[in-house]
Every structure is written in structure tokens, then in C-alpha cells.
Motif scaffolding. Structure first.
Motif, PDB file in Angstrom:
ATOM      1  N   ARG A 121      -6.956  -7.438  11.553  1.00 38.85           N
ATOM      2  CA  ARG A 121      -8.053  -7.404  10.627  1.00 38.85           C
ATOM      3  C   ARG A 121      -7.658  -7.354   9.469  1.00 38.85           C
ATOM      4  O   ARG A 121      -6.381  -7.257   9.226  1.00 38.85           O
TER       5      ARG A 121
ATOM      6  N   ASP B 276       0.774  -1.322   0.000  1.00 45.64           N
ATOM      7  CA  ASP B 276      -0.010  -0.049   0.071  1.00 45.64           C
ATOM      8  C   ASP B 276       0.789   1.389  -0.020  1.00 45.64           C
ATOM      9  O   ASP B 276       2.099   1.033   0.109  1.00 45.64           O
TER      10      ASP B 276
ATOM     11  N   GLY C 204      -6.799  -5.251   5.972  1.00 42.01           N
ATOM     12  CA  GLY C 204      -5.886  -3.831   5.635  1.00 42.01           C
ATOM     13  C   GLY C 204      -6.975  -3.165   4.729  1.00 42.01           C
ATOM     14  O   GLY C 204      -7.753  -3.832   4.059  1.00 42.01           O
ATOM     15  N   ASP C 205      -6.839  -2.073   5.069  1.00 43.52           N
ATOM     16  CA  ASP C 205      -7.642  -0.977   4.022  1.00 43.52           C
ATOM     17  C   ASP C 205      -6.645   0.063   3.532  1.00 43.52           C
ATOM     18  O   ASP C 205      -5.965   0.585   4.206  1.00 43.52           O
TER      19      ASP C 205
ATOM     20  N   GLU D   9      -5.896  -2.595   0.999  1.00 42.80           N
ATOM     21  CA  GLU D   9      -5.214  -3.738   0.624  1.00 42.80           C
ATOM     22  C   GLU D   9      -6.579  -4.421   0.275  1.00 42.80           C
ATOM     23  O   GLU D   9      -6.622  -5.394  -0.851  1.00 42.80           O
TER      24      GLU D   9
HETATM   25  N1  GLY Z   1      -3.201  -0.471   4.962  1.00 42.81           N
HETATM   26  C1  GLY Z   1      -2.558  -0.353   6.379  1.00 42.81           C
HETATM   27  C2  GLY Z   1      -3.734  -0.984   7.314  1.00 42.81           C
HETATM   28  O1  GLY Z   1      -4.919  -0.929   6.943  1.00 42.81           O
HETATM   29  O2  GLY Z   1      -3.448  -0.400   8.420  1.00 42.81           O
END
Ligand code: GLY
Length: 428
Positions: free
Chosen positions: A287, A212, A289-290, A292
Motif C-alpha cells: 500500500r 520517513d 506509505g504514511d 510518505e
Molecule cells: N512509513 C512507513 C509505513 O507506511 O509503513
């Protein structure tokens, strides 16, 4: 069956989107969701912190599987709450969530189970921490122990910055109790890699590797954000590197959890730094990822609901190998002007596609609707994911779509994937 996703961002939109494709799922709820998610699920107005109300809702509505997106409800023990009511839920319990909710717990865990990480010291007094910084080689990383909405990790380049960061966290308590203790860690440079692994507490299986972009501006410059883009898979994760990660990180993590008496069911996200000495864990998240998740789930062929049920029933081993599309996916996050600082909400968004088109799916992170008009409702507004047979073409699909979506002040990076594309060009 009925399923519910907890959360309201792009990650949760991707989870709902993928679960909806499952042959097992008839109805999806999302709490609280957002306007984009409301197109494909029934949004329920219960905030993620209200873990008891969420469990009561799941019980009343006979929800057969709940999937937790963000870390806050996990850290508050939502899984323990659901377990008391014998409700199925995907995610670790409160003890397991400490891998993310306490950086000190996770570092001590890594030290105890010999999991490669970066050297660190723990402090519970600001004076001692500042005293220690008088003898370090800068830069170093100052980390608040607890959850701080992604803002608790600060890279400091001299004693002045270190003192300011330590005082803000420990004396002014800008993150509340999360800053009662801190870590000071060596700073290491290199390429970061995200590995999300699924575990039922007995078996651990990695998903595709991704990367990311955390900073706001092109060239990996500017302030840290929740994530401005991602891509998957990443060729930097060679089979040798992935083997090392399985052997030295994932397997020992699972063994350590078992020894600690933690039956971890859910995702373990290892944020890794690739170094000359091999991969080192920078942090764990408990959890998905965001952003991702917005690139990984579009590539997953296996049925996500069946996969999550097998985890909940501790039958991951018999689920078999995960099936993947042989494509690449790239996500470009479109954010509001000013993000990650102050930003305006309620800005009109035009040009959103009515359905998936040209290998692109748009996940909503922060949108609302006024009649038929889409509006911005958050810092990160949309995650535009393109898919294609190679990364360059996946990015092209994503950027073609980004160029069609318009809102005043839209801010996005124009260089998602630049490091890996540059690497690939060098190798050709
Ligand atoms: N992309 C990093 C996170 O979800 O913490």
C-alpha cells in the motif's frame, strides 16, 4: 466519475485531496474518513474491515473506482470481494497483499527470486527461537510473521530482551495469530529509503524516493511510531542507486509475482536499507506509505485518477512518464501527548488554517469536530506538509505552519530531514 477512498488517516486525506484535483472526478466518498477529510469528501461510516459492506456500498452508489489506503482490508481480501462484483479497485488481491501480511512469505519470496535482503531464520517454536538466540551476535531483529499494527518488529540488544520479545509474541500471543511464527533477522545499520512503485502486473514504475522518521523523538531516538515526518525527494537516492533498485529489486519483484501467478495491481512499497553492498529490502508494504504519501502526492503533477485507472486496466505502459513538480516537500507530524503510548482525545485544536497557505497543506490523521471547534481524535493528529524549491525551504514552510497550530501537549519532531540536511552541508 465517482470514486471512494478507504481509510481514515493522513495518507487517505492526501489521496482524497489529490484525487479531487483530477479532471475525471466529480464526487469523492471516504470510508470511514475523518473530520478533516469530511471538508472535501463525503465520509461514509463503514469501517475498513467490513469488506463486504464496502463492496455493497460501492455497488449501490455506482462508485467507478475505489482506492484502498491501509493494509488490513487488502490482507482480508477486499480486492477479491470487489472483483467478484466486477467493481474497479486499486490495490493488490489477497495473494498479492501477502507481501506485507506475511513477513515469512515476503522473505521466502525474496530468497526465491534473488532480491537482496537481510539474512534471516524462521521459527514456529519459542524454545527453538530462544535457543537460536544463544548463539547470535546482538542486536538482532525479532519480527512477528503477520500484521501487528506496526508493532511487530522489535530490535533486541541481548538474550534477555530477545527472550522477552519472543515470549510476548509466541507464548503470550500479544499479536494473536500474527505471532504463531516469527523471523529472526540480522540487524543492519544505515540510511533507510522508501520507494513506492506503481504496477499493473505487467509494468512497474517507481514514484519519487522519500525518507520517513519512524521514532518519536529528535535524533531518531525513542519508541517507534507510525511515522513522525517525511520528505521527498531525497538526494541520498542518487541516479545510480535508483537504477540498482529498479534492476535488482523492482523488476525481479514484478517477475517473481508473475511467476507466482499473482497479477499485482497497485503500489509496492519497498522499505530499503542502503548498504555498502547496495540496497537491501527490509520489508515490502502492499500500500501507500504514511506519512510518505503526504509528501509524494503534493509533488505529483500527473492526474492520479487517470493513473490509477490505467493500472486497473493494465495499461500503465501507455500512460507515459509520471510528471512531477520540481520541488521538495516535507511533512511534520503533530501528535498527541504520550503518543505512541496512551494519549488523550478531545483536546481543542486552534490555529488550523481555513485553506492551503504559504506553500502548506495540512492533512488530518486524527481529528474530530464539535460544532466549529476542531478536536484531537488520535495519536497522530495532523501532517503538516510544506513545499518549496529546496528541502530547507520546504521544511521552513512546514514548521512555520506547525508553530501556528496549537493544542495542549502537541508533540512533534523539530529535526525532520536532519540527516539529509547534514549530508548536504558536508558536501557544500
Ligand atoms: N512509513 C512507513 C509505513 O507506511 O509503513
Amino acid at each position: 466519475m465517482k470514486v471512494m477512498v478507504i481509510g481514515s488517516g493522513g495518507r487517505e486525506h492526501a489521496l482524497v485531496w489529490k484525487l479531487k484535483q483530477s479532471r475525471k472526478v466529480d464526487k469523492i466518498f471516504c470510508a470511514p474518513g475523518n473530520a478533516g477529510i469530511a471538508q472535501i469528501a463525503r465520509c461514509v461510516n463503514i469501517q475498513v474491515e467490513r469488506t463486504r459492506d464496502l463492496a455493497a456500498f460501492a455497488q449501490r452508489n455506482k462508485i467507478q473506482l475505489t482506492v484502498v489506503g491501509p493494509e488490513v482490508p487488502l490482507a482480508r481480501g477486499i480486492v477479491d470481494e470487489f472483483k467478484k462484483k466486477k467493481l474497479k479497485i486499486f490495490g493488490p488481491d489477497k495473494k498479492g497483499a501477502q507481501l506485507e501480511s506475511s513477513k515469512i512469505f515476503s522473505k521466502e519470496f525474496m530468497r526465491k527470486y534473488n532480491i537482496p535482503t537481510v539474512s534471516f531464520r524462521i521459527f514456529s517454536s519459542a524454545g527453538e527461537a530462544i535457543g537460536f538466540c544463544k548463539s547470535v551476535e546482538f542486536p538482532v531483529v525479532v519480527k512477528a510473521d503477520g500484521l501487528a499494527a506496526g508493532k511487530g518488529v522489535i530490535i533486541v540488544k541481548d538474550l534477555k530482551e530477545a527472550t522477552e520479545a519472543i515470549e510476548n509474541i509466541m507464548v503470550k500471543a500479544v499479536f494473536g495469530k500474527a505471532g504463531n511464527r516469527i523471523l529472526i533477522e540480522s540487524f543492519i545499520k544505515g540510511q533507510e529509503l522508501s520507494i513506492m512503485a506503481l504496477t499493473d502486473g505487467k509494468t512497474i514504475i517507481p514514484m519519487l524516493p522519500s525518507q520517513d522518521h519512524k521514532t518519536a523523538y529528535d535524533g531518531d531516538k525513542g519508541p517507534n511510531t507510525g511515522g513522525m515526518g517525511a520528505y521527498c525527494p531525497t538526494d541520498i537516492a542518487t541516479p545510480e542507486i535508483l537504477k540498482k533498485i529498479q534492476e535488482y529489486v523492482l523488476e525481479p519483484t514484478l517477475k517473481g509475482l508473475i511467476k507466482e501467478g499473482i497479477t499485482y495491481k497497485g503500489v509496492i512499497y519497498a522499505g530499503l536499507m542502503l548498504t555498502a553492498d547496495g540496497p537491501k529490502v527490509l520489508e515490502y508494504n502492499c500500500r501507500f506509505g504514511d506519512p510518505e504519501t503526504q509528501v509524494i502526492l503534493p509533488l505529483l503533477r500527473s492526474d492520479l485518477c487517470e493513473l490509477m485507472l490505467s493500472i486497473s486496466n493494465q495499461k500503465l505502459e501507455s500512460f507515459g512518464k509520471l510528471q512531477w513538480h520540481k520541488d521538495y516537500a516535507a511533512c511534520v507530524v503533530m501528535a498527541s501527548k504520550g503518543y505512541p503510548g496512551n494519549y488523550q482525545r478531545g483536546v481543542r485544536i486552534n490555529g488550523l488554517p481555513k485553506k492551503e497557505e504559504n506553500g502548506c497543506v495540512v492533512f488530518h490523521s486524527g481529528t474530530s469536530k464539535n460544532g466549529d471547534q476542531w478536536l484531537t481524535a488520535g495519536g497522530r493528529v495532523l501532517g503538516v506538509t510544506g513545499r518549496n524549491r529546496d528541502l530547507k525551504s520546504a521544511l521552513k514552510n512546514a514548521y512555520n505552519m506547525v508553530n501556528k497550530i496549537k493544542f495542549d501537549g502537541a508533540q512533534y519532531r523539530r529535526d525532520i530531514g536532519f540527516r539529509i540536511l547534514r549530508n548536504n552541508e558536508r558536501e557544500q
